[in-house]
Design an enzyme around this catalytic site. Sequence first.
Site, PDB file in Angstrom:
ATOM      1  CE1 TYR A  32      52.072  81.876  22.556  1.00 19.25           C
ATOM      2  CE2 TYR A  32      52.442  80.419  24.424  1.00 19.25           C
ATOM      3  CZ  TYR A  32      51.915  81.590  23.900  1.00 19.25           C
ATOM      4  OH  TYR A  32      51.258  82.477  24.731  1.00 19.25           O
ATOM      5  CE  LYS A  44      53.568  85.017  23.679  1.00 15.87           C
ATOM      6  NZ  LYS A  44      53.127  86.420  23.563  1.00 15.87           N
TER       7      LYS A  44
END
Length: 252
Positions: A155, A159
């Site tokens: 994750y 990002k």
Amino acid sequence: MTNLVGRTAIVTGAARGLGRTYAQKLLEAGMNVVAADKADVAETLDRMYGPGKTLGISVDVADFRSVSAMADKALAAFGRVDVLVNNAALYGGLKGGRAEQIEEAEWDRCMAVNVKGVWNCCRAVIPAMRKQGGGSIVNVASLAAIYGLPYALHYSASKAAVIGITRALARELGRDSIRVNAIAPTAVLTEGTKEFFGAKFEKGMVAIRENQALKRNLETEDLAGTVIYLAGDASKFVTGQTIMVDGGTHFL
Ligand SMILES: NC(=O)c1ccc[n+]([C@@H]2O[C@H](COP(=O)([O-])OP(=O)(O)OC[C@H]3O[C@@H](n4cnc5c(N)ncnc54)[C@H](O)[C@@H]3O)[C@@H](O)[C@H]2O)c1
């Protein structure tokens, strides 16, 4: 932000959570809003109120054919796409875990949705934005990219990639008057956050706010203001930026 009146926005991941809030706030600002998601957007559409028109579209951002069809439908309905909010992501539902234990399939899916999905949505709307003389793309990154969220390597990496996409695309599209910016929120209460943090949610929110300059947790509406700012002409000379909406956790 009157300059948004009558313009068109696409918000991905609008079936719930932050995407639903962005869709509502852009509609309130006078925009026509396309609420797009892999999940059913019927509840979002039912709850939305404002002067503009709405359109719900089923899309899988990881699949370019599906994204391309979304852009075509938005253009057929409203004739232009002025704003794209790349909000859809795999966040809630991610299992995460230690770096060596994250499942490879989950890593790949995270990259397909959170990174390729952003590219797909951008490349689907860029031709229309270029033709109409400009536009604003708002990508949703995360504090996780800057802070480095443990047990969520995929994750955090996805990002961070969103910030890279934002910077590269801003340089590439500036000559077309297409601005590309990102927001990087800290944790805010959504269904996704509850799924992501599980039982550690309450403890996590206390730790997060203790680490901020502002001593309260982020609320969904706090983010909408930054999205509206980046969508409209108030930010017309701002591009390539990542705005931290984190109560003063990290200063860029
Ligand atoms: N909530 C937070 O604390 C927080 C913090 C920082 C960043 N973010 C980011 O903000 C955004 C929204 O967060 P949220 O909490 O509302 O998340 P959420 O998990 O509640 O909602 C995400 C939405 O994206 C949709 N989606 C997932 N995969 C998709 C796909 N392939 N195609 C189309 N739609 C898809 C889901 O159906 C869902 O409606 C995400 O990009 C997330 O990474 C959230």
